[in-house]
Design a protein around this motif. Structure first.
Motif, PDB file in Angstrom:
ATOM      1  N   THR A  46     -11.839 -37.762  23.961  1.00 49.01           N
ATOM      2  CA  THR A  46     -11.924 -37.315  22.731  1.00 49.01           C
ATOM      3  C   THR A  46     -13.711 -36.971  22.683  1.00 49.01           C
ATOM      4  O   THR A  46     -14.029 -37.204  22.801  1.00 49.01           O
ATOM      5  CB  THR A  46     -11.956 -38.407  21.051  1.00 49.01           C
ATOM      6  OG1 THR A  46     -10.651 -38.641  20.795  1.00 49.01           O
ATOM      7  CG2 THR A  46     -12.575 -37.400  19.933  1.00 49.01           C
ATOM      8  N   LEU A  59      -0.650 -28.368  21.961  1.00 51.65           N
ATOM      9  CA  LEU A  59      -2.137 -28.933  21.666  1.00 51.65           C
ATOM     10  C   LEU A  59      -2.091 -29.181  19.863  1.00 51.65           C
ATOM     11  O   LEU A  59      -3.204 -29.848  19.488  1.00 51.65           O
ATOM     12  CB  LEU A  59      -2.731 -27.890  21.975  1.00 51.65           C
ATOM     13  CG  LEU A  59      -4.447 -27.192  21.497  1.00 51.65           C
ATOM     14  CD1 LEU A  59      -4.733 -28.157  22.049  1.00 51.65           C
ATOM     15  CD2 LEU A  59      -5.147 -26.172  21.944  1.00 51.65           C
ATOM     16  N   THR A 101     -10.844 -31.626  22.571  1.00 55.35           N
ATOM     17  CA  THR A 101      -9.563 -31.884  21.563  1.00 55.35           C
ATOM     18  C   THR A 101      -9.956 -33.158  21.454  1.00 55.35           C
ATOM     19  O   THR A 101     -11.108 -34.027  22.008  1.00 55.35           O
ATOM     20  CB  THR A 101      -8.540 -32.078  22.813  1.00 55.35           C
ATOM     21  OG1 THR A 101      -8.201 -32.640  23.813  1.00 55.35           O
ATOM     22  CG2 THR A 101      -8.496 -30.342  23.075  1.00 55.35           C
ATOM     23  N   ARG A 118      -2.817 -32.512  19.180  1.00 56.34           N
ATOM     24  CA  ARG A 118      -4.149 -33.174  19.759  1.00 56.34           C
ATOM     25  C   ARG A 118      -5.204 -31.879  19.560  1.00 56.34           C
ATOM     26  O   ARG A 118      -5.974 -30.760  20.551  1.00 56.34           O
ATOM     27  CB  ARG A 118      -3.913 -33.077  21.609  1.00 56.34           C
ATOM     28  CG  ARG A 118      -2.958 -33.974  22.243  1.00 56.34           C
ATOM     29  CD  ARG A 118      -3.265 -34.977  22.356  1.00 56.34           C
ATOM     30  NE  ARG A 118      -2.361 -36.529  22.858  1.00 56.34           N
ATOM     31  CZ  ARG A 118      -2.545 -37.418  22.409  1.00 56.34           C
ATOM     32  NH1 ARG A 118      -2.245 -38.198  21.215  1.00 56.34           N
ATOM     33  NH2 ARG A 118      -1.964 -38.304  22.967  1.00 56.34           N
ATOM     34  N   GLN A 119      -5.435 -32.272  18.079  1.00 58.28           N
ATOM     35  CA  GLN A 119      -6.050 -31.549  17.467  1.00 58.28           C
ATOM     36  C   GLN A 119      -7.572 -31.392  17.987  1.00 58.28           C
ATOM     37  O   GLN A 119      -8.509 -31.893  19.454  1.00 58.28           O
ATOM     38  CB  GLN A 119      -6.902 -31.481  15.858  1.00 58.28           C
ATOM     39  CG  GLN A 119      -7.228 -31.385  15.211  1.00 58.28           C
ATOM     40  CD  GLN A 119      -7.591 -32.069  13.892  1.00 58.28           C
ATOM     41  OE1 GLN A 119      -6.865 -32.876  13.705  1.00 58.28           O
ATOM     42  NE2 GLN A 119      -9.046 -30.952  13.348  1.00 58.28           N
ATOM     43  N   ILE A 120      -7.722 -29.719  18.061  1.00 58.65           N
ATOM     44  CA  ILE A 120      -8.811 -29.216  18.556  1.00 58.65           C
ATOM     45  C   ILE A 120     -10.196 -29.809  17.725  1.00 58.65           C
ATOM     46  O   ILE A 120     -10.040 -29.858  16.651  1.00 58.65           O
ATOM     47  CB  ILE A 120      -9.237 -27.437  18.476  1.00 58.65           C
ATOM     48  CG1 ILE A 120      -8.045 -26.486  19.207  1.00 58.65           C
ATOM     49  CG2 ILE A 120     -10.394 -26.872  18.765  1.00 58.65           C
ATOM     50  CD1 ILE A 120      -7.677 -25.749  19.112  1.00 58.65           C
ATOM     51  N   GLY A 144     -10.680 -22.594  16.811  1.00 61.21           N
ATOM     52  CA  GLY A 144      -9.602 -24.201  17.014  1.00 61.21           C
ATOM     53  C   GLY A 144      -9.213 -24.653  15.372  1.00 61.21           C
ATOM     54  O   GLY A 144      -9.987 -24.877  14.478  1.00 61.21           O
TER      55      GLY A 144
END
Length: 182
Positions: free
Chosen positions: A129, A84, A105, A87-89, A58
């Motif tokens: 989050t 994605l 995420t 919307r950072q892992i 990720g």
């Protein structure tokens, strides 16, 4: 006699020093990989191995799978048109009970990787989050967020406690019958 005593002390001192020195440290070798087509500054937030032996990464550039030779990128586009990558892992978790990869995420909730369609799908798509995901020995799935501690039941987050509100990451650890919340 002096020579014998001197020789004895030299041998004794040498043996004593050798006995106290640490054994030679084992050399650890590393393989370095780069993901083709990805900016070098991509940060990896989480790494997990699934039951098939595949390595999942990720990153700030999305989800990648490594099969030992090649990297595969898995893009995700939400119904709202979000990527994605935007919307950072934050965390990856292999769900041993349902045999699936769960993706936490930043501000896009929970996603999952579908092996049937080879794509990322929504699991719990809320503006939430995810800090950490932990599976207890009894199969219960725990999720920490800035808003509290949740249990993942039937693909929904059910609040258990709101006493851990935090702006920083809240790590979880399950040992035996206990759930540790950092």
């Amino acid at each position: 006699m002096k020579r014998i005593l001197l020789g004895f002390f030299i041998i004794f001192f040498t043996c004593a020093v050798r006995a106290q020195t640490k054994p030679r440290e084992q050399v650890i070798l590393f393989d370095h990989y780069t993901i083709p087509g990805v900016i070098q500054s991509t940060a990896t937030a989480s790494i997990v191995q699934d039951e098939f032996g595949l390595i999942w990464l990720g990153t700030s550039s999305g989800l990648f799978r490594f099969n030992g030779e090649d990297f595969q990128h898995y893009p995700y586009h939400s119904d709202k048109g979000l990527l994605l990558d935007e919307r950072q892992i934050t965390v990856l978790h292999w769900d041993n009970q349902q045999h699936r990869l769960i993706i936490g995420t930043r501000m896009a909730g929970l996603l999952q990787f579908s092996y049937q369609s080879n794509t990322i799908t929504d699991l719990y798509a809320k503006e939430e989050t995810i800090h950490d995901i932990e599976e207890a020995a009894d199969g219960r799935m725990w999720v920490s967020t800035p808003n509290g501690l949740f249990e993942l039941i039937d693909n929904r987050l059910i609040m258990v406690a709101d006493v851990i509100k935090s702006k920083g990451p809240v790590p979880l650890l399950s040992k035996g019958d206990s759930l540790w919340v950092g």
